[in-house]
Scaffold this motif. Structure first.
Motif, PDB file in Angstrom:
ATOM      1  N   HIS A 292      -1.510  -1.123  -7.077  1.00  0.00           N
ATOM      2  CA  HIS A 292      -0.599  -1.306  -5.956  1.00  0.00           C
ATOM      3  C   HIS A 292       0.647  -2.039  -6.441  1.00  0.00           C
ATOM      4  CE1 HIS A 292      -3.455  -0.549  -2.440  1.00  0.00           C
ATOM      5  NE2 HIS A 292      -4.091  -0.212  -3.539  1.00  0.00           N
TER       6      HIS A 292
ATOM      7  N   ASN B  65       0.865  -1.170   0.000  1.00  0.00           N
ATOM      8  CA  ASN B  65       0.000   0.000   0.000  1.00  0.00           C
ATOM      9  C   ASN B  65       0.903   1.221   0.000  1.00  0.00           C
ATOM     10  OD1 ASN B  65      -2.313  -1.578   0.164  1.00  0.00           O
ATOM     11  ND2 ASN B  65      -2.298  -1.570   2.390  1.00  0.00           N
TER      12      ASN B  65
ATOM     13  N   LYS C  17      -3.945  -5.363  -5.296  1.00  0.00           N
ATOM     14  CA  LYS C  17      -5.067  -4.596  -5.801  1.00  0.00           C
ATOM     15  C   LYS C  17      -4.574  -3.753  -6.963  1.00  0.00           C
ATOM     16  CE  LYS C  17      -7.217  -4.389  -1.286  1.00  0.00           C
ATOM     17  NZ  LYS C  17      -7.527  -3.557  -0.145  1.00  0.00           N
ATOM     18  N   ARG C  18      -5.478  -3.392  -7.815  1.00  0.00           N
ATOM     19  CA  ARG C  18      -5.121  -2.590  -8.993  1.00  0.00           C
ATOM     20  C   ARG C  18      -4.384  -1.320  -8.583  1.00  0.00           C
ATOM     21  NH1 ARG C  18      -9.097  -1.968 -13.808  1.00  0.00           N
ATOM     22  NH2 ARG C  18      -7.534  -1.450 -15.347  1.00  0.00           N
TER      23      ARG C  18
END
Length: 84
Positions: A69, A8, A66-67
Motif C-alpha cells: 500500500h 488503499n 500494509k504491504r
C-alpha cells in the motif's frame, strides 16, 4: 509530526485508479493511473484534514501501511500548519 498516511488502492475500468485513506475517510482521490492518483493524493489529504481543524476535531494519527500500500505524505508546509 509525521503526517504520512497509508492509502488503499482500487482499480476501476479503463485504467482509473482510486485512493482511499482508512485513517482519513473523507480524503478520496483518483487518477488515470496509480502515479496520477498518488500525485493528487496530498491535496485530498490537506483538504480533508483542514475540515478536521475547522470543526475542532483531532488530526488522526497515521496507521502503519500494509504491504504493497502506498504512503502519502502531506507537503511540509501543510503539515506544519496542521501541527499548530
Amino acid at each position: 509530526m509525521n503526517l504520512c498516511y497509508p492509502a488503499n488502492v482500487r482499480q476501476y475500468g479503463r485504467g482509473t485508479v482510486g485512493l482511499f485513506f482508512p485513517d482519513v475517510p473523507e480524503a478520496v482521490t483518483a487518477g488515470k493511473s496509480l502515479a496520477e492518483a498518488i500525485d493528487r493524493a496530498p491535496d485530498a489529504l490537506v483538504v480533508a484534514l483542514s475540515v478536521y481543524v475547522d470543526e475542532g476535531r483531532a488530526i488522526p494519527s497515521p496507521s502503519r501501511a500494509k504491504r504493497g500500500h502506498p504512503m502519502v505524505c502531506l507537503p511540509p508546509l501543510a503539515a506544519l500548519k496542521l501541527a499548530i
